[in-house]
Write an enzyme that holds these catalytic residues in place. Sequence first.
Site, PDB file in Angstrom:
ATOM      1  N   SER A 146       0.813  -1.226  -0.097  1.00 38.87           N
ATOM      2  CA  SER A 146      -0.038   0.141   0.032  1.00 38.87           C
ATOM      3  C   SER A 146       0.778   1.208   0.004  1.00 38.87           C
ATOM      4  O   SER A 146       2.083   1.106   0.505  1.00 38.87           O
ATOM      5  CB  SER A 146      -0.761   0.088   1.259  1.00 38.87           C
ATOM      6  OG  SER A 146      -1.781   1.299   1.462  1.00 38.87           O
ATOM      7  N   TYR A 159      -1.564  -1.051  10.130  1.00 35.03           N
ATOM      8  CA  TYR A 159      -1.753  -1.244   8.757  1.00 35.03           C
ATOM      9  C   TYR A 159      -0.645  -0.816   8.060  1.00 35.03           C
ATOM     10  O   TYR A 159      -0.025  -1.657   7.128  1.00 35.03           O
ATOM     11  CB  TYR A 159      -2.824  -0.588   8.140  1.00 35.03           C
ATOM     12  CG  TYR A 159      -3.292  -0.630   6.721  1.00 35.03           C
ATOM     13  CD1 TYR A 159      -3.412  -1.789   6.087  1.00 35.03           C
ATOM     14  CD2 TYR A 159      -3.072   0.306   5.739  1.00 35.03           C
ATOM     15  CE1 TYR A 159      -3.912  -2.035   4.915  1.00 35.03           C
ATOM     16  CE2 TYR A 159      -3.217   0.077   4.487  1.00 35.03           C
ATOM     17  CZ  TYR A 159      -3.714  -1.222   3.959  1.00 35.03           C
ATOM     18  OH  TYR A 159      -4.023  -1.293   2.631  1.00 35.03           O
TER      19      TYR A 159
END
Length: 270
Positions: A146, A159
């Site tokens: 990401s 995350y």
Amino acid sequence: MQKQGLNGLDKKVVWITGASSGLGEALAKACAKQGAQVILTARRFEVLEQVRANLFQPERHISFAMDVTDEAQVQHTYAQVLEKFGRIDWLINNAGLSQRALISDTSMHTERAIMEIDYFSQVFLTKTVLPTLLKQQSGRVVFISSVAGLLGTQYRASYSAAKAAIHLWANSLRAEVAEQGVQVSVVFPGFVQTNVSFNALNGAGQAQGHQDEAIANGLSADDFAAQVLKALMHGKEYIVVAGAKEKLGVMLSRLSPKALYKVIRKSTVK
């Protein structure tokens, strides 16, 4: 870098985790259109079968219910894949879980849950499949990281950490297998229109349950998949697929991290 060309996926076996929706489903469609035999895995078999039925030549593909955090299930599915196809050409580690909580509000249970699916499960699956790729002296392992794993923002600390960890693990893997015919790519999505924010965990480990504005206004999943597939088929190893603001943030993180974090501190990112 090795280029696979426009017909590079014809009859190739491509295993995609988290294939029941979102990025995984879009990648499955894109790979199937290029002639791949797609292995779809996720926890919900019925939903996977719905995805498979909508792929090009659905009879060529197969669904397996599998929880990527269950090592016994992973090993069982791996054995079934080899029995069915005899080889694996691409492994796309896509299954993942996002976060929407401040560090001070995030329990250690939630911290570990995110790391388990976004890092450890991908490590275990890759290590399970790797002997086959090395024996073949061919194949590609793809990790869906990401942009958050390159930057780090509010509400996504765990995350971001997990996505950064899998990126660096992938870099080490690439260095170790580079001379053995196995390639490694990492994809860094920005905001893409999926259900990721619905499923993102709050500090207590519960699903957020609603869409983020940034996700709703992001790239379409099909556009994302088309860009990723094009890059992979041309042998790219570091693939950022994002909007202009996210790409600017990635560039700024390299040129001036201090300037980037001044911007991030003032931004509304939840």
